[in-house]
Design an enzyme around this catalytic site. Structure first.
Site, PDB file in Angstrom:
ATOM      1  N   HIS A 260      -9.539 -33.132  20.192  1.00 23.81           N
ATOM      2  CA  HIS A 260      -9.822 -31.770  20.970  1.00 23.81           C
ATOM      3  C   HIS A 260      -8.768 -31.363  21.786  1.00 23.81           C
ATOM      4  O   HIS A 260      -8.104 -30.326  21.659  1.00 23.81           O
ATOM      5  CB  HIS A 260     -11.200 -32.056  21.736  1.00 23.81           C
ATOM      6  CG  HIS A 260     -12.301 -32.458  21.069  1.00 23.81           C
ATOM      7  ND1 HIS A 260     -12.781 -31.665  20.037  1.00 23.81           N
ATOM      8  CD2 HIS A 260     -13.101 -33.714  21.270  1.00 23.81           C
ATOM      9  CE1 HIS A 260     -13.949 -32.275  19.648  1.00 23.81           C
ATOM     10  NE2 HIS A 260     -13.908 -33.548  20.458  1.00 23.81           N
ATOM     11  N   ASP A 311     -16.311 -32.839  13.063  1.00 28.28           N
ATOM     12  CA  ASP A 311     -16.694 -33.514  14.318  1.00 28.28           C
ATOM     13  C   ASP A 311     -18.428 -33.665  14.054  1.00 28.28           C
ATOM     14  O   ASP A 311     -18.878 -34.608  13.473  1.00 28.28           O
ATOM     15  CB  ASP A 311     -16.482 -32.695  15.533  1.00 28.28           C
ATOM     16  CG  ASP A 311     -16.568 -33.355  16.882  1.00 28.28           C
ATOM     17  OD1 ASP A 311     -17.141 -34.635  16.600  1.00 28.28           O
ATOM     18  OD2 ASP A 311     -16.327 -32.975  17.795  1.00 28.28           O
TER      19      ASP A 311
END
Length: 438
Positions: A260, A311
């Site tokens: 991220h 993810d």
């Protein structure tokens, strides 16, 4: 191959020779397929690398789209699904999820695995039953896996694990290392490490995880600054950002990938870039969770290689992840064209494989693993553009639905849009998800 992406350009009429699961030769200008050759119609790319996966989140698709909320309310729903998994049901769900990845052209997955123990935290008789279920699931689905066994020891800075997180915790980094050391790799499996986040591993134990990975020359991943709340809590506890805390404890470096990297200071970006720590962007999840847009362009300019992951599997589509990274940056800056299609394809392939400990993968060249994916150039999404623009077509128009073939180690895993090893992938997904919602 009708057309092949050779890293810088699209080349017509390419023959790839395969021996022992690797590319033995690449020849261009072969207008007539050699006798006995397998013909791949469309654009063939190196196999895609999904650098960040939580397989069990696939059971959350659509369920978490009801109502509103934040990352933290989403997390409560995630915990409920996690609490119901057993090694058997985890195998079923992961097998179907990895098969969905194969159908999307993904040949290697980085599984960020922290669901280690039985509910309440009691170890299974086999302490790696859950991790071994994931390894077996990837083998059944025909794709490679880097199992990033994750240290997850605390609920927050100075907080003991909550009742949901007891499944995740080995209590100390030393105990985590002892259990993780029992995991074994094979031809399709690499064992790596992960630090769940700076809030989940006490600062004094970060170096233990980093040392375990360094001793094995293994990849090390960490969720980093996904939420501003994490940054605020870290500053309150340690007087510094999460990135600086990781740097101070020897976690950053070329084998490390931050997942991220959304809410960073200029100093954070400089620390990550100067240490060549990687960045894995997961745009479809970051927007689904309202996390924000990370400074991907600035990170890459500073020296941080970019990779991509699906993810939470809101969708499983690496073309969408690559497209979203560019389009997010356009929205943020009001400027078009931050990455070429070639650069975005590298993030989805070669740089992703490197982040997963496979620096030899992700290219159509001799010596590389014979991992390939072919997309149709005649679907309603891809028809029209001239073939020399097929890379742009792939990134900016294609979807996972356009994948026609997936080859891993020279073995045809997806042929003409159908999985060769698992007959009914949608049915397997439906059954595996239903088992966790009843």
């Amino acid at each position: 191959m009708d057309h092949a992406w050779l890293g810088t350009h699209v080349e017509p009429d390419v023959t790839v020779e395969v021996a022992d699961g690797r590319i033995a030769g690449v020849r261009t200008g072969v207008e007539t397929p050699p006798p006995g050759a397998t013909v791949l119609r469309g654009l063939t790319l190196p196999g895609l690398a999904n650098a960040h996966s939580h397989a069990f989140h696939r059971a959350l698709r659509a369920t978490v789209q009801v109502g509103s909320g934040t990352f933290w309310t989403w997390r409560e729903l995630m915990y409920q699904v996690a609490s119901r998994l057993t090694p058997d049901t985890y195998f079923d769900l992961a097998r179907a999820t990895y098969a969905e990845m194969a159908l999307a052209g993904i040949t290697s997955v980085g599984e960020f695995h922290y669901l280690h123990h039985a509910p309440g935290g009691t170890p299974y008789a086999n302490p790696n039953a859950m991790g071994e279920a994931l390894i077996a699931a990837a083998a059944d689905a025909g794709i490679r896996i880097t199992l990033l066994d994750t240290a997850y020891l605390a609920a927050g800075f100075g907080e003991k694990p909550n009742r949901h997180q007891l499944r995740f915790s080995d209590t100390t980094a030393e105990a985590w290392a002892e259990r993780a050391s029992l995991l074994k790799g094979d031809d399709h499996t690499l064992i790596g490490a992960a630090i769940h986040s700076v809030r989940a591993v006490p600062a004094g134990q970060l170096a233990t995880v980093a040392a375990w990975a360094e001793e094995r020359n293994a990849p090390l991943h960490v969720h980093l600054s996904e939420q501003t709340a994490e940054n605020d809590a870290c500053k309150a506890a340690h007087g510094r950002t999460p990135t600086r805390l990781l740097a101070d404890h020897g976690v950053l470096g070329p084998r490390t990938t931050g997942i991220h990297n959304t809410h960073l200071t200029e100093e954070d970006i400089a620390l990550l870039g100067s240490s060549t720590t990687g960045t894995c962007m997961c745009p479809t999840t970051e927007r689904d969770l309202a996390d924000g847009i990370g400074p991907a362009a600035a990170l890459q300019k500073a020296g941080s290689p970019l990779s991509l992951g699906s993810d939470s599997h809101a969708v499983i589509d690496l073309f969408e992840e690559a497209r979203a990274m560019e389009l997010n940056e356009r929205l943020r800056t009001h400027i078009r064209g931050h990455w070429t299609a070639a650069a975005l394809l590298r993030a989805a392939s070669a740089d992703g494989h490197a982040a997963l400990g496979r620096p030899d993968a992700g290219a159509l060249e001799p010596g590389a693993p014979a991992d390939l994916t072919t997309i149709a150039l005649d679907s309603v999404r891809t028809a029209g553009p001239v073939p020399r623009l097929a890379a742009e077509t792939a990134v900016f128009a294609a979807s996972a639905a356009d994948v026609r073939h997936t080859v891993v180690a020279g073995r045809h895993i997806v042929r003409d849009g159908r999985h060769a090893l698992i007959e009914d992938v949608p049915g397997a997904l439906a059954a595996a998800v239903a088992a966790l919602h009843h």
